[in-house]
Design an enzyme around this catalytic site. Sequence first.
Site, mmCIF file in Angstrom:
data_model
loop_
_atom_site.group_PDB
_atom_site.id
_atom_site.type_symbol
_atom_site.label_atom_id
_atom_site.label_comp_id
_atom_site.label_asym_id
_atom_site.label_seq_id
_atom_site.Cartn_x
_atom_site.Cartn_y
_atom_site.Cartn_z
ATOM 1 C CB THR A 17 19.202 -18.654 3.678
ATOM 2 O OG1 THR A 17 18.724 -19.822 4.349
ATOM 3 C CG2 THR A 17 20.707 -18.550 3.850
ATOM 4 C CB ALA A 55 18.732 -9.493 -1.690
ATOM 5 C CG HIS A 88 15.703 -27.303 -0.689
ATOM 6 N ND1 HIS A 88 15.479 -26.339 0.258
ATOM 7 C CD2 HIS A 88 16.477 -28.244 -0.087
ATOM 8 C CE1 HIS A 88 16.071 -26.689 1.394
ATOM 9 N NE2 HIS A 88 16.697 -27.825 1.201
ATOM 10 C CE1 TYR A 142 4.752 -28.541 -2.341
ATOM 11 C CE2 TYR A 142 6.329 -26.887 -3.044
ATOM 12 C CZ TYR A 142 5.927 -27.849 -2.139
ATOM 13 O OH TYR A 142 6.701 -28.113 -1.026
ATOM 14 C CB CYS A 169 7.612 -40.309 -12.325
ATOM 15 S SG CYS A 169 6.842 -41.919 -12.062
ATOM 16 C CB CYS A 222 9.951 -44.531 -13.458
ATOM 17 S SG CYS A 222 9.518 -43.046 -14.368
ATOM 18 C CG ASP A 254 12.751 -18.430 -7.242
ATOM 19 O OD1 ASP A 254 12.723 -18.010 -6.079
ATOM 20 O OD2 ASP A 254 13.746 -18.241 -8.001
HETATM 21 P P1 NAD Z 1 14.971 -29.751 9.408
HETATM 22 O O1 NAD Z 1 14.756 -30.269 10.777
HETATM 23 O O2 NAD Z 1 16.327 -29.707 8.832
HETATM 24 O O3 NAD Z 1 14.328 -28.314 9.229
HETATM 25 C C1 NAD Z 1 13.156 -28.086 9.865
HETATM 26 C C2 NAD Z 1 13.134 -26.595 10.048
HETATM 27 O O4 NAD Z 1 11.904 -26.173 9.566
HETATM 28 C C3 NAD Z 1 13.286 -26.237 11.518
HETATM 29 O O5 NAD Z 1 14.579 -25.753 11.779
HETATM 30 C C4 NAD Z 1 12.251 -25.174 11.687
HETATM 31 O O6 NAD Z 1 12.861 -23.909 11.465
HETATM 32 C C5 NAD Z 1 11.301 -25.393 10.551
HETATM 33 N N1 NAD Z 1 10.064 -26.053 10.954
HETATM 34 C C6 NAD Z 1 9.873 -27.328 11.366
HETATM 35 N N2 NAD Z 1 8.569 -27.542 11.622
HETATM 36 C C7 NAD Z 1 7.947 -26.370 11.348
HETATM 37 C C8 NAD Z 1 6.604 -25.948 11.379
HETATM 38 N N3 NAD Z 1 5.632 -26.770 11.753
HETATM 39 N N4 NAD Z 1 6.327 -24.677 11.041
HETATM 40 C C9 NAD Z 1 7.316 -23.841 10.639
HETATM 41 N N5 NAD Z 1 8.596 -24.176 10.584
HETATM 42 C C10 NAD Z 1 8.896 -25.425 10.934
HETATM 43 O O7 NAD Z 1 14.039 -30.568 8.417
HETATM 44 P P2 NAD Z 1 14.104 -32.116 8.277
HETATM 45 O O8 NAD Z 1 12.740 -32.658 8.408
HETATM 46 O O9 NAD Z 1 15.191 -32.668 9.147
HETATM 47 O O10 NAD Z 1 14.515 -32.176 6.754
HETATM 48 C C11 NAD Z 1 15.850 -31.981 6.438
HETATM 49 C C12 NAD Z 1 15.969 -32.433 5.015
HETATM 50 O O11 NAD Z 1 14.808 -32.011 4.262
HETATM 51 C C13 NAD Z 1 17.138 -31.802 4.358
HETATM 52 O O12 NAD Z 1 17.639 -32.722 3.438
HETATM 53 C C14 NAD Z 1 16.553 -30.604 3.641
HETATM 54 O O13 NAD Z 1 17.294 -30.278 2.488
HETATM 55 C C15 NAD Z 1 15.203 -31.077 3.279
HETATM 56 N N6 NAD Z 1 14.266 -29.982 3.331
HETATM 57 C C16 NAD Z 1 13.567 -29.586 2.251
HETATM 58 C C17 NAD Z 1 12.665 -28.581 2.365
HETATM 59 C C18 NAD Z 1 11.823 -28.099 1.238
HETATM 60 O O14 NAD Z 1 10.688 -27.652 1.452
HETATM 61 N N7 NAD Z 1 12.343 -28.118 0.037
HETATM 62 C C19 NAD Z 1 12.459 -27.951 3.540
HETATM 63 C C20 NAD Z 1 13.242 -28.347 4.612
HETATM 64 C C21 NAD Z 1 14.097 -29.393 4.509
HETATM 65 N N1 APR Z 2 16.762 -9.253 1.323
HETATM 66 C C1 APR Z 2 17.592 -10.100 1.976
HETATM 67 N N2 APR Z 2 17.193 -11.003 2.888
HETATM 68 C C2 APR Z 2 15.863 -11.067 3.130
HETATM 69 C C3 APR Z 2 14.924 -10.226 2.497
HETATM 70 C C4 APR Z 2 15.434 -9.288 1.550
HETATM 71 N N3 APR Z 2 14.630 -8.443 0.891
HETATM 72 N N4 APR Z 2 13.695 -10.526 2.985
HETATM 73 C C5 APR Z 2 13.863 -11.523 3.872
HETATM 74 N N5 APR Z 2 15.159 -11.843 3.989
HETATM 75 C C6 APR Z 2 15.785 -12.864 4.828
HETATM 76 C C7 APR Z 2 15.167 -13.028 6.208
HETATM 77 O O1 APR Z 2 15.787 -12.156 7.124
HETATM 78 C C8 APR Z 2 15.490 -14.490 6.503
HETATM 79 O O2 APR Z 2 16.764 -14.606 7.095
HETATM 80 O O3 APR Z 2 15.562 -14.080 4.175
HETATM 81 C C9 APR Z 2 15.538 -15.141 5.120
HETATM 82 C C10 APR Z 2 14.327 -16.011 4.823
HETATM 83 O O4 APR Z 2 14.411 -17.146 5.682
HETATM 84 P P1 APR Z 2 13.375 -18.346 5.489
HETATM 85 O O5 APR Z 2 12.010 -17.786 5.338
HETATM 86 O O6 APR Z 2 13.647 -19.327 6.585
HETATM 87 O O7 APR Z 2 13.747 -18.979 4.071
HETATM 88 P P2 APR Z 2 14.958 -19.957 3.784
HETATM 89 O O8 APR Z 2 16.113 -19.672 4.686
HETATM 90 O O9 APR Z 2 15.176 -19.929 2.330
HETATM 91 O O10 APR Z 2 14.352 -21.411 4.196
HETATM 92 C C11 APR Z 2 15.196 -22.542 3.995
HETATM 93 O O11 APR Z 2 13.342 -24.002 4.476
HETATM 94 O O12 APR Z 2 11.100 -24.459 4.314
HETATM 95 C C12 APR Z 2 12.327 -24.708 3.780
HETATM 96 O O13 APR Z 2 12.588 -25.410 1.570
HETATM 97 C C13 APR Z 2 12.392 -24.291 2.352
HETATM 98 O O14 APR Z 2 14.384 -23.787 1.130
HETATM 99 C C14 APR Z 2 13.604 -23.401 2.273
HETATM 100 C C15 APR Z 2 14.341 -23.693 3.536
#
Ligand code: NAD
Ligand code: APR
Length: 225
Positions: A171, A212, A104, A53, A112, A115, A89
Amino acid sequence: MTRIVILSGAGLSAESGLGTFRDVDGLWTRYDLNDVATPGGFARNPALVHDFYNARRANMRAARHNMAHSALARLSRAPGVTLVTQNIDDLLERAGARDVVHMHGRLDRALCAACGARWDAPEAMVPGAPCPECADPVTRPDVVWFGEMPYHMDRIEDALARCDLFASIGTSGTVYPAAGFVELARMAGAHTVELNLEASGGAFDEVREGPATALVPAWVDEVLG
Ligand code: NAD
Ligand code: APR
């Protein structure tokens, strides 16, 4: 008044140079999310998680918001708009958006684990740095990990239940509950639109494919009339 809910993902910030997760060179192709985005990963190796991070926070601070962030910032000032993002971000805020709903969490905030205190994250977080409130050493990025509940869900679900228009921007729609928002909007009778580099396959009334920075400003102009 048209009630609008917007959900954005990593694709919104891709053209600002911040990596997505599941695209060809996505973060999850270079890191195992189980190591850096789960509570278990943090418990096993907090230094690895902080490094992950800290690097993303440095990239974020070096990045600039793009035309899509600016267009959404403009839209966010209209009445009846709820701007939800999965992104951690701050580029929407830097573009002037108000009241961004970070489901997220935020990379520029720290939490923390003991707490629940939150504060502005330093440039680099390190394992064992004490909480400024309770001095507990388990401090972490204020980011929602896999398996954890996202923030602001009551507010988001309430807005979806009453919306007339739902837009999903940049997304992949693979992570719940965000991936289910389009269905909630549809059940409320909303028109649903996806603006994405390529269609995610979700059940939208309308799909516009492209970057986008091209799609979002034009769409916001249409919505604001
Ligand atoms: P999930 O099952 O909802 O999502 C997991 C997704 O991550 C899968 O659909 C897959 O696309 C991907 N994934 C899983 N393992 C992977 C790997 N090893 N490599 C690449 N992609 C992989 O996740 P969950 O565990 O059920 O969590 C759901 C909860 O966690 C929700 O509340 C969600 O908001 C939160 N969450 C937060 C984050 C984050 O990084 N901020 C990411 C995902 C989920
Ligand atoms: N303009 C529009 N869309 C774009 C662009 C662009 N320039 N570049 C990529 N994309 C699209 C891709 O086609 C894809 O559908 O953005 C999406 C990115 O998908 P992910 O990489 O899965 O990201 P996101 O959907 O935000 O992931 C959801 O998963 O790991 C967790 O916490 C993490 O919030 C994230 C969540």
